[in-house]
Motif scaffolding. Sequence first.
Motif, PDB file in Angstrom:
ATOM      1  N   VAL A  62      86.086 -20.885  22.624  1.00 57.14           N
ATOM      2  CA  VAL A  62      85.589 -20.307  23.861  1.00 57.14           C
ATOM      3  C   VAL A  62      86.155 -21.167  24.982  1.00 57.14           C
ATOM      4  N   ARG A  63      86.754 -20.520  25.964  1.00 58.66           N
ATOM      5  CA  ARG A  63      87.308 -21.243  27.111  1.00 58.66           C
ATOM      6  C   ARG A  63      86.604 -20.775  28.372  1.00 58.66           C
ATOM      7  N   ILE A  64      86.272 -21.723  29.231  1.00 59.39           N
ATOM      8  CA  ILE A  64      85.612 -21.420  30.499  1.00 59.39           C
ATOM      9  C   ILE A  64      86.599 -21.770  31.617  1.00 59.39           C
ATOM     10  N   LEU A  91      74.964 -14.068  30.539  1.00 54.59           N
ATOM     11  CA  LEU A  91      73.685 -13.457  30.904  1.00 54.59           C
ATOM     12  C   LEU A  91      73.537 -13.529  32.419  1.00 54.59           C
ATOM     13  N   PRO A  92      72.653 -12.721  33.003  1.00 52.42           N
ATOM     14  CA  PRO A  92      72.469 -12.768  34.462  1.00 52.42           C
ATOM     15  C   PRO A  92      72.087 -14.157  34.968  1.00 52.42           C
ATOM     16  N   GLU A  93      71.376 -14.935  34.148  1.00 50.31           N
ATOM     17  CA  GLU A  93      71.078 -16.315  34.510  1.00 50.31           C
ATOM     18  C   GLU A  93      72.408 -17.058  34.439  1.00 50.31           C
ATOM     19  N   CYS A  94      72.818 -17.656  35.528  1.00 48.53           N
ATOM     20  CA  CYS A  94      74.140 -18.269  35.620  1.00 48.53           C
ATOM     21  C   CYS A  94      74.382 -19.262  34.482  1.00 48.53           C
ATOM     22  N   TYR A  95      75.532 -19.179  33.865  1.00 51.76           N
ATOM     23  CA  TYR A  95      76.049 -20.125  32.883  1.00 51.76           C
ATOM     24  C   TYR A  95      75.347 -20.106  31.527  1.00 51.76           C
ATOM     25  N   LEU A  96      74.548 -19.079  31.219  1.00 48.66           N
ATOM     26  CA  LEU A  96      74.080 -18.866  29.853  1.00 48.66           C
ATOM     27  C   LEU A  96      75.034 -17.857  29.233  1.00 48.66           C
ATOM     28  N   ASP A 110      74.462 -22.899  26.745  1.00 49.04           N
ATOM     29  CA  ASP A 110      74.175 -23.220  28.142  1.00 49.04           C
ATOM     30  C   ASP A 110      75.300 -24.134  28.602  1.00 49.04           C
ATOM     31  N   VAL A 111      76.250 -23.574  29.344  1.00 46.55           N
ATOM     32  CA  VAL A 111      77.421 -24.343  29.779  1.00 46.55           C
ATOM     33  C   VAL A 111      77.231 -24.899  31.189  1.00 46.55           C
ATOM     34  N   SER A 112      76.021 -24.790  31.728  1.00 44.15           N
ATOM     35  CA  SER A 112      75.773 -25.194  33.123  1.00 44.15           C
ATOM     36  C   SER A 112      76.074 -26.665  33.372  1.00 44.15           C
ATOM     37  N   SER A 113      75.667 -27.560  32.481  1.00 37.26           N
ATOM     38  CA  SER A 113      75.874 -28.985  32.743  1.00 37.26           C
ATOM     39  C   SER A 113      77.358 -29.327  32.800  1.00 37.26           C
ATOM     40  N   LYS A 117      79.076 -30.073  36.461  1.00 34.95           N
ATOM     41  CA  LYS A 117      79.615 -31.430  36.543  1.00 34.95           C
ATOM     42  C   LYS A 117      81.012 -31.409  37.162  1.00 34.95           C
ATOM     43  N   LYS A 118      81.746 -30.352  36.905  1.00 32.58           N
ATOM     44  CA  LYS A 118      83.117 -30.242  37.407  1.00 32.58           C
ATOM     45  C   LYS A 118      83.200 -29.378  38.658  1.00 32.58           C
ATOM     46  N   GLN A 119      82.058 -29.053  39.235  1.00 32.52           N
ATOM     47  CA  GLN A 119      82.015 -28.210  40.436  1.00 32.52           C
ATOM     48  C   GLN A 119      82.831 -28.849  41.550  1.00 32.52           C
ATOM     49  N   LYS A 120      83.737 -28.091  42.136  1.00 33.59           N
ATOM     50  CA  LYS A 120      84.607 -28.621  43.175  1.00 33.59           C
ATOM     51  C   LYS A 120      84.172 -28.216  44.573  1.00 33.59           C
ATOM     52  N   SER A 121      83.429 -27.131  44.669  1.00 34.28           N
ATOM     53  CA  SER A 121      82.983 -26.690  45.988  1.00 34.28           C
ATOM     54  C   SER A 121      81.488 -26.454  45.944  1.00 34.28           C
ATOM     55  N   PRO A 122      80.788 -26.698  47.060  1.00 31.59           N
ATOM     56  CA  PRO A 122      79.348 -26.493  47.055  1.00 31.59           C
ATOM     57  C   PRO A 122      79.025 -25.021  46.863  1.00 31.59           C
TER      58      PRO A 122
END
Length: 199
Positions: A62-64, A91-96, A110-113, A117-122
């Motif tokens: 799986v690639r994100i 799923l509608p809940e972000c990143y599930l 749950d790929v949220s963390s 963690k790599k979020q580049k923009s607010p």
Amino acid sequence: MVMLWNLQKARPLWITNLQEDETEEMEGPGSPGQLLNPALAHSVSVASCGNIFSCGAEDGKVRIFRVTGVKCEQELGFKGHTLGVSQVCFLPECYLLLTGGNDGKIRLWDVSSEVEKKQKSPMKHIHRKKTRRGTYTKQGGSTNASVTDEEEHGKISPKLNIEHGEKVNWLLGTRIKGHQNILVADQTSYISVYPLNES
């Protein structure tokens, strides 16, 4: 190949060849350089935030990816299934992320963390509901929610593991009568429904 298209000009803005990425990984020391399960893209799904998407491939990974302007960057990649990943569905809940595989397994990640963690923009905070571990048992299949196979999946491990028993051809997370469920189509003529218990 995975492509980001400009629909107004009917041409791709960005292209990545998953097989080239796989070849680079396999050309390490002591590696024969063969592709036994090539990284053919089977399914893509876009998260509700609109700039994160996932890709399930024949190599079981799986690639994100994150869309930034007119290009995409791979944020995360992990071995999701022992055989090809036939379906991915945010799923509608972000990143599930739900994944279904040719190995007959359905998994919730749950790929949220990793993504945040790599979020580049607010980005404005999106409320995510926590999910409890599944308890449903299907005839001929079982649910095993206590998965600790970190070696198989790298840093990320599934929050839910359902042994469906048949190759997953299609899946969808949806609400039925106010409760979150997973609908699954396989090679039979039936649609399976698994409850996704929420806290």
